[in-house]
Design a protein around this motif. Structure first.
Motif, mmCIF file in Angstrom:
data_model
loop_
_atom_site.group_PDB
_atom_site.id
_atom_site.type_symbol
_atom_site.label_atom_id
_atom_site.label_comp_id
_atom_site.label_asym_id
_atom_site.label_seq_id
_atom_site.Cartn_x
_atom_site.Cartn_y
_atom_site.Cartn_z
ATOM 1 N N TYR A 57 0.844 -1.189 0.000
ATOM 2 C CA TYR A 57 0.000 0.000 0.000
ATOM 3 C C TYR A 57 0.882 1.243 0.000
ATOM 4 N N LEU A 58 0.461 2.271 -0.764
ATOM 5 C CA LEU A 58 1.256 3.490 -0.801
ATOM 6 C C LEU A 58 1.051 4.309 0.471
ATOM 7 N N PRO A 59 2.008 5.161 0.824
ATOM 8 C CA PRO A 59 1.871 6.007 2.016
ATOM 9 C C PRO A 59 0.665 6.935 1.899
ATOM 10 N N LYS A 60 0.136 7.350 3.017
ATOM 11 C CA LYS A 60 -1.061 8.186 3.051
ATOM 12 C C LYS A 60 -0.861 9.513 2.333
ATOM 13 N N GLU A 163 -1.532 2.434 -10.234
ATOM 14 C CA GLU A 163 -2.836 2.283 -9.574
ATOM 15 C C GLU A 163 -2.662 2.249 -8.067
ATOM 16 N N SER A 164 -3.669 2.783 -7.386
ATOM 17 C CA SER A 164 -3.709 2.783 -5.919
ATOM 18 C C SER A 164 -5.039 2.185 -5.475
ATOM 19 N N LEU A 165 -5.127 0.867 -5.626
ATOM 20 C CA LEU A 165 -6.396 0.192 -5.357
ATOM 21 C C LEU A 165 -6.763 0.175 -3.877
ATOM 22 N N SER A 166 -5.779 0.387 -3.004
ATOM 23 C CA SER A 166 -6.093 0.426 -1.570
ATOM 24 C C SER A 166 -7.054 1.555 -1.237
ATOM 25 N N ARG A 167 -7.167 2.542 -2.130
ATOM 26 C CA ARG A 167 -8.039 3.683 -1.888
ATOM 27 C C ARG A 167 -9.481 3.437 -2.345
ATOM 28 N N VAL A 168 -9.718 2.320 -3.055
ATOM 29 C CA VAL A 168 -11.067 2.084 -3.597
ATOM 30 C C VAL A 168 -11.605 0.697 -3.244
ATOM 31 N N VAL A 169 -11.045 0.072 -2.194
ATOM 32 C CA VAL A 169 -11.520 -1.265 -1.817
ATOM 33 C C VAL A 169 -12.480 -1.181 -0.632
ATOM 34 N N ASP A 170 -13.432 -2.070 -0.631
ATOM 35 C CA ASP A 170 -14.421 -2.191 0.443
ATOM 36 C C ASP A 170 -13.847 -3.093 1.537
ATOM 37 N N PRO A 171 -13.592 -2.575 2.728
ATOM 38 C CA PRO A 171 -13.004 -3.390 3.787
ATOM 39 C C PRO A 171 -13.915 -4.520 4.258
ATOM 40 N N HIS A 172 -15.188 -4.496 3.836
ATOM 41 C CA HIS A 172 -16.129 -5.533 4.232
ATOM 42 C C HIS A 172 -16.336 -6.594 3.138
ATOM 43 N N ASP A 173 -15.513 -6.516 2.098
ATOM 44 C CA ASP A 173 -15.586 -7.452 0.975
ATOM 45 C C ASP A 173 -14.311 -8.295 0.970
ATOM 46 N N ASP A 175 -12.872 -9.716 -1.355
ATOM 47 C CA ASP A 175 -12.049 -9.415 -2.526
ATOM 48 C C ASP A 175 -11.072 -8.271 -2.276
ATOM 49 N N SER A 176 -11.315 -7.492 -1.207
ATOM 50 C CA SER A 176 -10.411 -6.385 -0.903
ATOM 51 C C SER A 176 -8.999 -6.888 -0.616
ATOM 52 N N MET A 177 -8.872 -8.153 -0.239
ATOM 53 C CA MET A 177 -7.556 -8.714 0.085
ATOM 54 C C MET A 177 -6.685 -8.910 -1.148
ATOM 55 N N ILE A 178 -7.277 -8.908 -2.326
ATOM 56 C CA ILE A 178 -6.525 -9.142 -3.563
ATOM 57 C C ILE A 178 -5.698 -7.919 -3.953
ATOM 58 N N TYR A 179 -6.248 -6.738 -3.723
ATOM 59 C CA TYR A 179 -5.744 -5.542 -4.395
ATOM 60 C C TYR A 179 -4.583 -4.868 -3.677
ATOM 61 N N SER A 180 -3.757 -4.173 -4.482
ATOM 62 C CA SER A 180 -2.589 -3.493 -3.949
ATOM 63 C C SER A 180 -2.281 -2.263 -4.793
ATOM 64 N N ASP A 181 -1.167 -1.617 -4.476
ATOM 65 C CA ASP A 181 -0.757 -0.385 -5.158
ATOM 66 C C ASP A 181 0.617 -0.571 -5.795
ATOM 67 N N GLY A 182 0.882 0.214 -6.845
ATOM 68 C CA GLY A 182 2.193 0.163 -7.473
ATOM 69 C C GLY A 182 2.192 0.891 -8.803
ATOM 70 N N ALA A 183 3.381 1.030 -9.375
ATOM 71 C CA ALA A 183 3.519 1.701 -10.667
ATOM 72 C C ALA A 183 4.711 1.131 -11.419
ATOM 73 N N GLY A 184 4.544 1.004 -12.730
ATOM 74 C CA GLY A 184 5.627 0.563 -13.596
ATOM 75 C C GLY A 184 5.628 1.405 -14.856
ATOM 76 N N ALA A 185 6.809 1.653 -15.421
ATOM 77 C CA ALA A 185 6.920 2.531 -16.587
ATOM 78 C C ALA A 185 7.954 1.995 -17.564
ATOM 79 N N ALA A 186 7.720 2.285 -18.842
ATOM 80 C CA ALA A 186 8.640 1.863 -19.893
ATOM 81 C C ALA A 186 8.886 3.007 -20.869
ATOM 82 N N ILE A 187 10.131 3.167 -21.281
ATOM 83 C CA ILE A 187 10.484 4.047 -22.387
ATOM 84 C C ILE A 187 10.457 3.197 -23.653
#
Length: 352
Positions: A57-60, A163-173, A175-187
């Motif tokens: 998860y990304l910092p607040k 993507e920062s999926l930790s910001r859009v997950v339902d803590p009562h679902d 499926d919230s356990m699947i999602y995470s945050d991160g970024a990747g880039a290519a030139i």
């Protein structure tokens, strides 16, 4: 002429959320009833199916455009490229910038524009725009960059998945356990060498499948706020992926003229370990083959599902020999493949 990745970079958040993080959550079914198992049983079954033991998860204090910019800086450095040489910045995401504890997504200006601003690029003709294509967004951005370069419109492109999926997950679902945050880039650049992107394939299944992944209310029906969360019909997605992704990968590979025996590795979207294994097994079965040893690197066990970021971050890890047991070298053939909201599927056959 080839179109090649000349630089790769990622940002993997330092905050680790282990499965035990969910031990005190109150999980509900879609109809609002309490789930009929204790949390330790739920977590154990979840780990067995998805392969996930922890996620990032990304910092607040950060949002998606921030981590997209960090990944971009790393890719530019890896490519030894002056940022002012970029002709396009293409950012794949799905939910924009969502501040911690906010109920609103912010996409104006676009995430790509924010990345260009963060990088302090002055060149007006460096065009920045977003791609909303579900989890396959980074691959679709790569396909678009390939088209721009081959047509002569552009010479150098930056393609980001963040993507920062930790910001859009339902803590009562669950499926919230699947999602995470991160970024990747290519030139991505025009190259005088042969290789690079050899073929690509994309498809959108929207007749019956469009809303397999959607935004919906919390499973806790006692909550009275207006917030919406990422939701999915997991079984339908699993069956859809197994029925369609292997054929898409085969179509893409056949178009490239490359033999399946020459494929060194498959970088598949890190959605669900068992689903990914089943997809790759079915793909090879279409050629009456079994997957070669060490042909499917996986990062989902430690990084979870960060949507558009999973493939570029995974590729970065392998290229930099940071994933034990997996390595690629120049002239190896690999496949990038993904499936996600839309429902969208795509693939690229790529010679390093």
């Amino acid at each position: 002429m080839g179109v090649k990745i000349t630089g790769i970079g990622s940002y993997i958040p330092s905050e680790i959320a282990k499965n035990e993080h969910f031990g005190k959550h109150h999980f509900y079914n879609e109809d609002g009833t309490r789930f009929g198992h204790e949390n330790d049983v739920i977590i154990e079954k979840f780990k067995a199916i998805t392969g996930i033991s922890e996620r990032r998860y990304l910092p607040k204090t950060l949002v998606t455009s921030d981590i997209a910019s960090f990944a971009a800086e790393n890719a530019l450095k890896n490519a030894s490229l002056n940022k002012e040489e970029l002709d396009y910045i293409i950012v794949a995401h799905n939910y924009g910038d969502v501040n911690y504890d906010s109920v609103q997504s912010d996409t104006v200006p676009s995430i790509a524009t924010r990345v260009k601003h963060n990088l302090k690029i002055e060149k007006p003709t460096c065009v920045a725009y977003d791609v909303l294509f579900g989890c396959p967004g980074w691959i679709e951005g790569m396909i678009q960059a390939n088209a721009f370069i081959k047509s002569g419109i552009a010479k150098k492109c930056l393609v980001i998945g963040a993507e920062s999926l930790s910001r859009v997950v339902d803590p009562h679902d669950r499926d919230s356990m699947i999602y995470s945050d991160g970024a990747g880039a290519a030139i991505v650049e025009k190259s005088s060498e042969e290789g690079g992107i050899l073929s690509h394939y994309s498809a959108t299944f929207a007749f019956e499948e469009a809303h397999f992944i959607y935004f919906g209310e919390s499973n806790n029906l006692e909550l009275k706020d207006t917030r919406r969360y990422i939701k999915m019909y997991g079984r339908k997605i699993y069956e859809f992926a197994l029925s369609n992704v292997p054929d898409a990968m085969k179509t893409c590979l056949d178009q490239s003229g490359i033999s399946v025996d020459e494929v060194k590795m498959i970088f598949i979207h890190q959605a669900n370990e068992k689903m990914d294994e089943a997809i790759v097994n079915r793909f090879y079965k279409l050629y009456d083959r079994t997957p070669p040893k060490d042909s499917m690197p996986m990062s989902i066990d430690k990084l979870g599902n960060s949507s558009v970021a999973t493939i570029p971050t995974l590729y970065d890890l392998v290229l930099n020999n940071e994933l034990k047991g997996y390595s690629v070298k120049e002239n190896d053939v690999v496949i990038f493949a993904s499936v996600g909201a839309g429902m969208n599927i795509n693939a690229i056959v790529y010679r390093i």
